[in-house]
Design a protein around this motif. Structure first.
Motif, PDB file in Angstrom:
ATOM      1  N   LEU A  39      40.384  41.849  40.206  1.00 34.36           N
ATOM      2  CA  LEU A  39      40.662  42.062  38.788  1.00 34.36           C
ATOM      3  C   LEU A  39      39.386  42.623  38.172  1.00 34.36           C
ATOM      4  CD1 LEU A  39      42.404  41.704  36.207  1.00 34.36           C
ATOM      5  CD2 LEU A  39      41.464  39.376  36.055  1.00 34.36           C
ATOM      6  N   VAL A  40      39.474  43.801  37.578  1.00 35.75           N
ATOM      7  CA  VAL A  40      38.303  44.481  37.020  1.00 35.75           C
ATOM      8  C   VAL A  40      38.308  44.312  35.504  1.00 35.75           C
ATOM      9  CG1 VAL A  40      37.117  46.688  36.766  1.00 35.75           C
ATOM     10  CG2 VAL A  40      38.327  46.160  38.899  1.00 35.75           C
ATOM     11  N   ILE A  41      37.235  43.717  34.986  1.00 35.71           N
ATOM     12  CA  ILE A  41      37.119  43.479  33.544  1.00 35.71           C
ATOM     13  C   ILE A  41      35.849  44.139  33.030  1.00 35.71           C
ATOM     14  CG2 ILE A  41      36.916  41.753  31.720  1.00 35.71           C
ATOM     15  CD1 ILE A  41      38.280  39.761  33.609  1.00 35.71           C
ATOM     16  N   ASN A  62      45.111  46.846  30.862  1.00 35.46           N
ATOM     17  CA  ASN A  62      46.565  46.999  30.917  1.00 35.46           C
ATOM     18  C   ASN A  62      47.306  45.684  30.675  1.00 35.46           C
ATOM     19  OD1 ASN A  62      46.726  49.733  31.440  1.00 35.46           O
ATOM     20  ND2 ASN A  62      46.612  49.475  33.638  1.00 35.46           N
ATOM     21  N   LEU A  63      46.609  44.584  30.762  1.00 40.45           N
ATOM     22  CA  LEU A  63      47.238  43.273  30.666  1.00 40.45           C
ATOM     23  C   LEU A  63      47.181  42.781  29.226  1.00 40.45           C
ATOM     24  CD1 LEU A  63      45.545  41.859  33.868  1.00 40.45           C
ATOM     25  CD2 LEU A  63      47.829  42.842  33.683  1.00 40.45           C
ATOM     26  N   LYS A  64      48.331  42.562  28.639  1.00 38.30           N
ATOM     27  CA  LYS A  64      48.428  42.187  27.220  1.00 38.30           C
ATOM     28  C   LYS A  64      47.570  40.973  26.882  1.00 38.30           C
ATOM     29  CE  LYS A  64      51.422  42.444  23.453  1.00 38.30           C
ATOM     30  NZ  LYS A  64      50.785  43.406  22.610  1.00 38.30           N
ATOM     31  N   ILE A  65      47.550  40.000  27.791  1.00 35.04           N
ATOM     32  CA  ILE A  65      46.817  38.757  27.530  1.00 35.04           C
ATOM     33  C   ILE A  65      45.306  38.986  27.424  1.00 35.04           C
ATOM     34  CG2 ILE A  65      46.573  38.080  29.950  1.00 35.04           C
ATOM     35  CD1 ILE A  65      47.127  35.188  29.018  1.00 35.04           C
ATOM     36  N   THR A 106      38.592  35.698  27.420  1.00 36.67           N
ATOM     37  CA  THR A 106      37.974  34.376  27.441  1.00 36.67           C
ATOM     38  C   THR A 106      38.141  33.807  28.851  1.00 36.67           C
ATOM     39  OG1 THR A 106      40.015  33.217  26.865  1.00 36.67           O
ATOM     40  CG2 THR A 106      38.629  33.983  25.028  1.00 36.67           C
ATOM     41  N   PRO A 107      37.332  32.817  29.231  1.00 34.95           N
ATOM     42  CA  PRO A 107      37.501  32.224  30.561  1.00 34.95           C
ATOM     43  C   PRO A 107      38.932  31.730  30.801  1.00 34.95           C
ATOM     44  CG  PRO A 107      35.444  31.483  29.592  1.00 34.95           C
ATOM     45  CD  PRO A 107      36.166  32.263  28.529  1.00 34.95           C
ATOM     46  N   GLU A 108      39.551  31.181  29.779  1.00 40.82           N
ATOM     47  CA  GLU A 108      40.919  30.659  29.923  1.00 40.82           C
ATOM     48  C   GLU A 108      41.915  31.767  30.223  1.00 40.82           C
ATOM     49  OE1 GLU A 108      38.948  29.977  27.175  1.00 40.82           O
ATOM     50  OE2 GLU A 108      38.321  27.995  27.869  1.00 40.82           O
ATOM     51  N   THR A 109      41.799  32.893  29.485  1.00 43.27           N
ATOM     52  CA  THR A 109      42.739  33.995  29.722  1.00 43.27           C
ATOM     53  C   THR A 109      42.503  34.650  31.071  1.00 43.27           C
ATOM     54  OG1 THR A 109      41.344  35.543  28.470  1.00 43.27           O
ATOM     55  CG2 THR A 109      43.155  34.488  27.272  1.00 43.27           C
ATOM     56  N   VAL A 110      41.249  34.731  31.500  1.00 39.93           N
ATOM     57  CA  VAL A 110      40.947  35.308  32.814  1.00 39.93           C
ATOM     58  C   VAL A 110      41.555  34.430  33.908  1.00 39.93           C
ATOM     59  CG1 VAL A 110      39.106  35.880  34.466  1.00 39.93           C
ATOM     60  CG2 VAL A 110      38.871  36.524  32.051  1.00 39.93           C
ATOM     61  N   LYS A 165      45.739  33.765  38.127  1.00 37.49           N
ATOM     62  CA  LYS A 165      46.895  33.053  38.689  1.00 37.49           C
ATOM     63  C   LYS A 165      48.123  33.958  38.741  1.00 37.49           C
ATOM     64  CE  LYS A 165      45.443  28.422  37.334  1.00 37.49           C
ATOM     65  NZ  LYS A 165      45.665  27.307  36.399  1.00 37.49           N
ATOM     66  N   GLU A 166      48.343  34.727  37.667  1.00 33.65           N
ATOM     67  CA  GLU A 166      49.522  35.595  37.590  1.00 33.65           C
ATOM     68  C   GLU A 166      49.447  36.770  38.556  1.00 33.65           C
ATOM     69  OE1 GLU A 166      49.908  36.746  33.497  1.00 33.65           O
ATOM     70  OE2 GLU A 166      50.341  34.704  32.833  1.00 33.65           O
ATOM     71  N   THR A 167      48.258  37.333  38.737  1.00 32.48           N
ATOM     72  CA  THR A 167      48.116  38.531  39.570  1.00 32.48           C
ATOM     73  C   THR A 167      47.799  38.213  41.026  1.00 32.48           C
ATOM     74  OG1 THR A 167      45.754  38.725  39.055  1.00 32.48           O
ATOM     75  CG2 THR A 167      47.308  39.931  37.626  1.00 32.48           C
ATOM     76  N   GLY A 168      47.301  37.005  41.278  1.00 32.05           N
ATOM     77  CA  GLY A 168      46.904  36.657  42.637  1.00 32.05           C
ATOM     78  C   GLY A 168      45.599  37.306  43.065  1.00 32.05           C
ATOM     79  N   ALA A 169      44.784  37.704  42.107  1.00 30.04           N
ATOM     80  CA  ALA A 169      43.499  38.351  42.428  1.00 30.04           C
ATOM     81  C   ALA A 169      42.588  37.382  43.183  1.00 30.04           C
ATOM     82  CB  ALA A 169      42.810  38.823  41.148  1.00 30.04           C
ATOM     83  N   ASP A 170      41.931  37.900  44.219  1.00 26.12           N
ATOM     84  CA  ASP A 170      40.997  37.114  45.025  1.00 26.12           C
ATOM     85  C   ASP A 170      39.601  37.079  44.413  1.00 26.12           C
ATOM     86  OD1 ASP A 170      42.910  36.838  47.223  1.00 26.12           O
ATOM     87  OD2 ASP A 170      42.526  38.970  47.541  1.00 26.12           O
TER      88      ASP A 170
END
Length: 167
Positions: free
Chosen positions: A10-12, A44-47, A53-57, A62-67
């Motif tokens: 996941l790239v932020i 691209n992710l609405k959230i 924030t750490p919570e949204t990340v 969890k939703e994307t399954g990013a490692d």
């Protein structure tokens, strides 16, 4: 961590300017995919609209399954202004002047230049353990935040991930 452990990143990009964020995230995603690693841009992710924030990340992981999560942000920005006095002649066609160049009055001008330095900080976290597994700091001098410039910077960072045997 072994190369095979990271399948999706996941790239932020953390930036106040949405365009810069998209530029960095798209460039990283493109470079990571070129190396055979799946990557998801966060814009691209609405959230994750706005500042994540750490919570949204954690929720997106969890939703994307990013490692892993690759986080890049501008650590600092500095500007220096340089002013110089310059003395020169105003008439560039000295050979056509009706008088000797020695008698020409000098033209005194002031030149000003601004040098901008931007420090970018990139960190890669493994999501299962939340451990930092890679980090890099990049200093850019007089950056022009264009797609081409950003792509040059991200290519270097992805090369460093390869050297560290993460990709």
């Amino acid at each position: 961590m072994k190369t095979a452990d990271i399948k999706t990143i996941l790239v932020i990009g953390v930036a106040h300017n949405a365009t810069y964020r998209r530029l960095f995230e798209n460039a990283f995603v493109q470079d990571l995919k070129r190396e055979g690693t799946a990557a998801i841009p966060s814009y691209n992710l609405k959230i994750l609209e706005g500042m994540p924030t750490p919570e949204t990340v954690i929720q997106v992981v969890k939703e994307t399954g990013a490692d892993a999560v690759l986080l890049t942000r501008m650590n600092s920005r500095s500007e220096k202004t340089y002013t110089r006095e310059a003395v020169g002649r105003t008439d560039m066609a000295l050979d056509r002047a009706p008088y000797e160049p020695v008698f020409m009055l000098p033209d005194q001008t002031t030149t000003t230049s601004i040098t901008i330095r931007v420090v970018l900080e990139s960190k890669l976290y493994e999501t299962a353990s939340k451990n930092l597994i890679w980090s890099a700091t990049s200093e850019l001098k007089d950056p022009v935040m264009t797609k081409k410039y950003v792509e040059k910077a991200t290519v270097l960072l992805v090369e460093d991930l390869k050297k560290a045997n993460i990709l």
